[in-house]
Motif scaffolding. Structure first.
Motif, PDB file in Angstrom:
ATOM      1  N   ALA A  58       0.824  -1.219   0.000  1.00  0.00           N
ATOM      2  CA  ALA A  58       0.000   0.000   0.000  1.00  0.00           C
ATOM      3  C   ALA A  58       0.855   1.265   0.000  1.00  0.00           C
ATOM      4  CB  ALA A  58      -0.932   0.002   1.211  1.00  0.00           C
ATOM      5  N   GLN A  59       2.101   1.175   0.468  1.00  0.00           N
ATOM      6  CA  GLN A  59       2.969   2.365   0.507  1.00  0.00           C
ATOM      7  C   GLN A  59       3.750   2.584  -0.791  1.00  0.00           C
ATOM      8  OE1 GLN A  59       2.135   0.896   3.837  1.00  0.00           O
ATOM      9  NE2 GLN A  59       4.274   0.938   4.477  1.00  0.00           N
ATOM     10  N   VAL A  60       3.600   1.680  -1.748  1.00  0.00           N
ATOM     11  CA  VAL A  60       4.390   1.781  -2.979  1.00  0.00           C
ATOM     12  C   VAL A  60       3.586   2.523  -4.043  1.00  0.00           C
ATOM     13  CG1 VAL A  60       5.519   0.450  -4.810  1.00  0.00           C
ATOM     14  CG2 VAL A  60       5.628  -0.350  -2.440  1.00  0.00           C
ATOM     15  N   GLY A  99      15.504   2.438   4.426  1.00  0.00           N
ATOM     16  CA  GLY A  99      16.966   2.572   4.436  1.00  0.00           C
ATOM     17  C   GLY A  99      17.666   1.368   3.830  1.00  0.00           C
ATOM     18  N   MET A 100      16.923   0.557   3.050  1.00  0.00           N
ATOM     19  CA  MET A 100      17.512  -0.633   2.427  1.00  0.00           C
ATOM     20  C   MET A 100      17.462  -0.548   0.901  1.00  0.00           C
ATOM     21  SD  MET A 100      16.376  -3.691   4.987  1.00  0.00           S
ATOM     22  CE  MET A 100      17.703  -4.764   4.408  1.00  0.00           C
ATOM     23  N   ALA A 101      17.183   0.641   0.382  1.00  0.00           N
ATOM     24  CA  ALA A 101      17.220   0.912  -1.068  1.00  0.00           C
ATOM     25  C   ALA A 101      16.246   0.047  -1.868  1.00  0.00           C
ATOM     26  CB  ALA A 101      18.641   0.781  -1.617  1.00  0.00           C
ATOM     27  N   GLY A 103      13.337   0.857  -3.398  1.00  0.00           N
ATOM     28  CA  GLY A 103      12.920   1.462  -4.666  1.00  0.00           C
ATOM     29  C   GLY A 103      14.027   1.348  -5.693  1.00  0.00           C
ATOM     30  N   SER A 104      15.257   1.614  -5.275  1.00  0.00           N
ATOM     31  CA  SER A 104      16.414   1.498  -6.173  1.00  0.00           C
ATOM     32  C   SER A 104      16.553   0.067  -6.675  1.00  0.00           C
ATOM     33  CB  SER A 104      17.698   1.899  -5.432  1.00  0.00           C
ATOM     34  OG  SER A 104      17.581   3.210  -4.944  1.00  0.00           O
ATOM     35  N   ALA A 105      16.322  -0.900  -5.791  1.00  0.00           N
ATOM     36  CA  ALA A 105      16.406  -2.308  -6.185  1.00  0.00           C
ATOM     37  C   ALA A 105      15.401  -2.609  -7.299  1.00  0.00           C
ATOM     38  CB  ALA A 105      16.143  -3.204  -4.979  1.00  0.00           C
ATOM     39  N   SER A 177      12.265   9.596   5.620  1.00  0.00           N
ATOM     40  CA  SER A 177      12.636  10.159   4.327  1.00  0.00           C
ATOM     41  C   SER A 177      14.151  10.362   4.287  1.00  0.00           C
ATOM     42  CB  SER A 177      11.884  11.477   4.135  1.00  0.00           C
ATOM     43  OG  SER A 177      12.679  12.385   3.415  1.00  0.00           O
ATOM     44  N   THR A 178      14.805   9.798   3.261  1.00  0.00           N
ATOM     45  CA  THR A 178      16.263   9.903   3.169  1.00  0.00           C
ATOM     46  C   THR A 178      16.720  11.380   3.145  1.00  0.00           C
ATOM     47  OG1 THR A 178      16.297   7.787   2.036  1.00  0.00           O
ATOM     48  CG2 THR A 178      18.278   9.136   1.831  1.00  0.00           C
ATOM     49  N   PRO A 179      16.109  12.262   2.314  1.00  0.00           N
ATOM     50  CA  PRO A 179      16.548  13.667   2.343  1.00  0.00           C
ATOM     51  C   PRO A 179      16.387  14.304   3.724  1.00  0.00           C
ATOM     52  CG  PRO A 179      15.143  13.245   0.431  1.00  0.00           C
ATOM     53  CD  PRO A 179      15.098  12.016   1.278  1.00  0.00           C
TER      54      PRO A 179
HETATM   55  P1  ATP Z   1      17.329   4.448   0.301  1.00  0.00           P
HETATM   56  O1  ATP Z   1      17.848   3.434   1.254  1.00  0.00           O
HETATM   57  O2  ATP Z   1      17.819   4.253  -1.122  1.00  0.00           O
HETATM   58  O3  ATP Z   1      17.463   5.848   0.742  1.00  0.00           O
HETATM   59  P2  ATP Z   1      14.747   3.641   1.193  1.00  0.00           P
HETATM   60  O4  ATP Z   1      14.965   2.169   1.252  1.00  0.00           O
HETATM   61  O5  ATP Z   1      14.814   4.379   2.479  1.00  0.00           O
HETATM   62  O6  ATP Z   1      15.762   4.247   0.160  1.00  0.00           O
HETATM   63  P3  ATP Z   1      12.577   3.225  -0.642  1.00  0.00           P
HETATM   64  O7  ATP Z   1      11.902   1.996  -0.169  1.00  0.00           O
HETATM   65  O8  ATP Z   1      13.441   3.137  -1.830  1.00  0.00           O
HETATM   66  O9  ATP Z   1      13.361   3.945   0.551  1.00  0.00           O
HETATM   67  O10 ATP Z   1      11.400   4.282  -0.872  1.00  0.00           O
HETATM   68  C1  ATP Z   1      11.511   5.671  -0.762  1.00  0.00           C
HETATM   69  C2  ATP Z   1      10.295   6.291  -1.463  1.00  0.00           C
HETATM   70  O11 ATP Z   1      10.416   6.063  -2.862  1.00  0.00           O
HETATM   71  C3  ATP Z   1       8.982   5.643  -1.079  1.00  0.00           C
HETATM   72  O12 ATP Z   1       8.392   6.295   0.007  1.00  0.00           O
HETATM   73  C4  ATP Z   1       8.150   5.745  -2.342  1.00  0.00           C
HETATM   74  O13 ATP Z   1       7.348   6.906  -2.325  1.00  0.00           O
HETATM   75  C5  ATP Z   1       9.148   5.902  -3.475  1.00  0.00           C
HETATM   76  N1  ATP Z   1       9.244   4.739  -4.416  1.00  0.00           N
HETATM   77  C6  ATP Z   1       9.381   4.821  -5.749  1.00  0.00           C
HETATM   78  N2  ATP Z   1       9.483   3.607  -6.309  1.00  0.00           N
HETATM   79  C7  ATP Z   1       9.403   2.708  -5.327  1.00  0.00           C
HETATM   80  C8  ATP Z   1       9.439   1.288  -5.307  1.00  0.00           C
HETATM   81  N3  ATP Z   1       9.571   0.561  -6.419  1.00  0.00           N
HETATM   82  N4  ATP Z   1       9.362   0.693  -4.116  1.00  0.00           N
HETATM   83  C9  ATP Z   1       9.248   1.443  -2.983  1.00  0.00           C
HETATM   84  N5  ATP Z   1       9.182   2.785  -2.954  1.00  0.00           N
HETATM   85  C10 ATP Z   1       9.252   3.428  -4.119  1.00  0.00           C
END
Ligand code: ATP
Length: 310
Positions: A58-60, A99-101, A103-105, A177-179
């Protein structure tokens, strides 16, 4: 249909330099890929469409801001495909905003999956360049293993590692939020009177003791060398993480730190059995939502051989 498995990362060292004029920080970022990961499936479709399953689904976001959708469009544009067609499904196990990247994955996985679905055969070097355009953490999700990231984290050098390390990840309620965590890091530095600019803060470098621990496969030495310059900022924004870190240490973790910008906490265990016991204890401690035992390093985004049909 193409199915790609992609790892989450933990930073075993996250050295944060001063704030640069372009708004980024110079990092010395040692990424470590763990088996806890997402699965992204690419199937033929009309336009670029997206679905997601899993406890955090739901958060994606399922619109064009999703990194998997952005990756598909970027790859199509790189090859001049005017009307790309793909349906992407993300089976999400990586905590969102944890904090496990995660979205980047998914961005890295979508690059690999669409490249195969569309028969493009993009050279790996070009995929790495496209990944860096998508975000600082995306190239590492392609590479996997353990790597030192410099610059914003996107200039990668693979590092030698011996053996397997066993980890537990304690997942918090809600994300960070990372920023916002980077801003808090700058604010805390200003408050401490040290300054936060790139002329005030020395450029970080990988710690020799950490590199030696990875190369020799020594979990106790790695545990002693774990550092995260964002940890105090994550704790300042989410003070309850102190109790999570303490619970893991009391339950036998040999090392503990906030993963990246948090709020997921990462614990190193001495072996697989200790990791399972630690995950059970953490899940019962009331200091986190859930806890997963896993291991690494593992490879980067890769096609699942038995799940691929044409
Ligand atoms: P990082 O460790 O790279 O800083 P993170 O793990 O803390 O990132 P993510 O899960 O990547 O955070 O999600 C950060 C935000 O990106 C989410 O709140 C969401 O709005 C957005 N987002 C965009 N694409 C995705 C995706 N495929 N999966 C999860 N979040 C996504």
């Amino acid at each position: 249909m193409i199915k790609v498995r992609v790892p989450a990362k933990v930073n075993v060292q996250l050295g944060v330099g001063g704030l640069r004029a372009d708004g980024f920080h110079d990092l010395a970022n040692v990424f470590f890929a763990v088996a806890l990961g997402d699965e992204v499936t690419a199937a033929p479709g009309e336009g670029v469409t997206l679905t997601c399953s899993g406890p955090d689904a739901a958060q994606v976001p399922l619109d064009d801001t999703n990194l998997a959708a952005r990756a598909a469009r970027l790859l199509a544009a790189h090859h001049g495909l005017a009307d790309p067609g793909v349906h992407l499904h993300i089976a999400k196990a990586i905590p969102v905003a944890g904090g496990m990247a995660g979205g980047s994955a998914d961005g890295a996985a979508a690059l690999v999956a669409c490249d195969a679905l569309w028969g493009l055969d993009t050279p790996f070097e070009n995929l790495l360049d496209l990944a860096a355009e998508l975000g600082s953490d995306v190239p590492f999700a392609l590479l996997g293993g353990v790597a030192l990231g410099r610059g914003r984290g996107e200039i990668l050098e693979a590092l030698p590692v011996t053996g397997t390390f066993h980890w537990v990840f304690a997942v918090a309620d809600g994300g960070l939020s990372t920023p916002a965590v980077f801003r808090e890091c700058d604010r805390l530095r200003e408050e401490a009177g040290t300054g936060s600019g790139d002329t005030d803060v020395p450029t970080p470098d990988a710690a020799p003791a950490l590199l030696a621990a990875l190369a020799t496969g020594d979990p106790a030495a790695l545990a002693a060398a774990l550092t995260n310059d964002l940890q105090s900022a994550a704790l300042s924004l989410r003070p309850s993480l102190a109790a999570t870190l303490a619970a893991g240490t009391e339950a036998g973790a040999i090392g503990a730190l906030v993963s990246g910008s948090g709020p997921t906490c990462a614990f190193l265990a001495k072996d697989a059995e200790a990791a399972e016991a630690l995950a059970t204890a953490l899940a019962a401690s009331g200091t986190c939502r859930t806890a997963h035992a896993t291991y690494g390093p593992v490879p980067g985004a890769a096609i699942h051989p038995r799940a691929t049909e044409s």
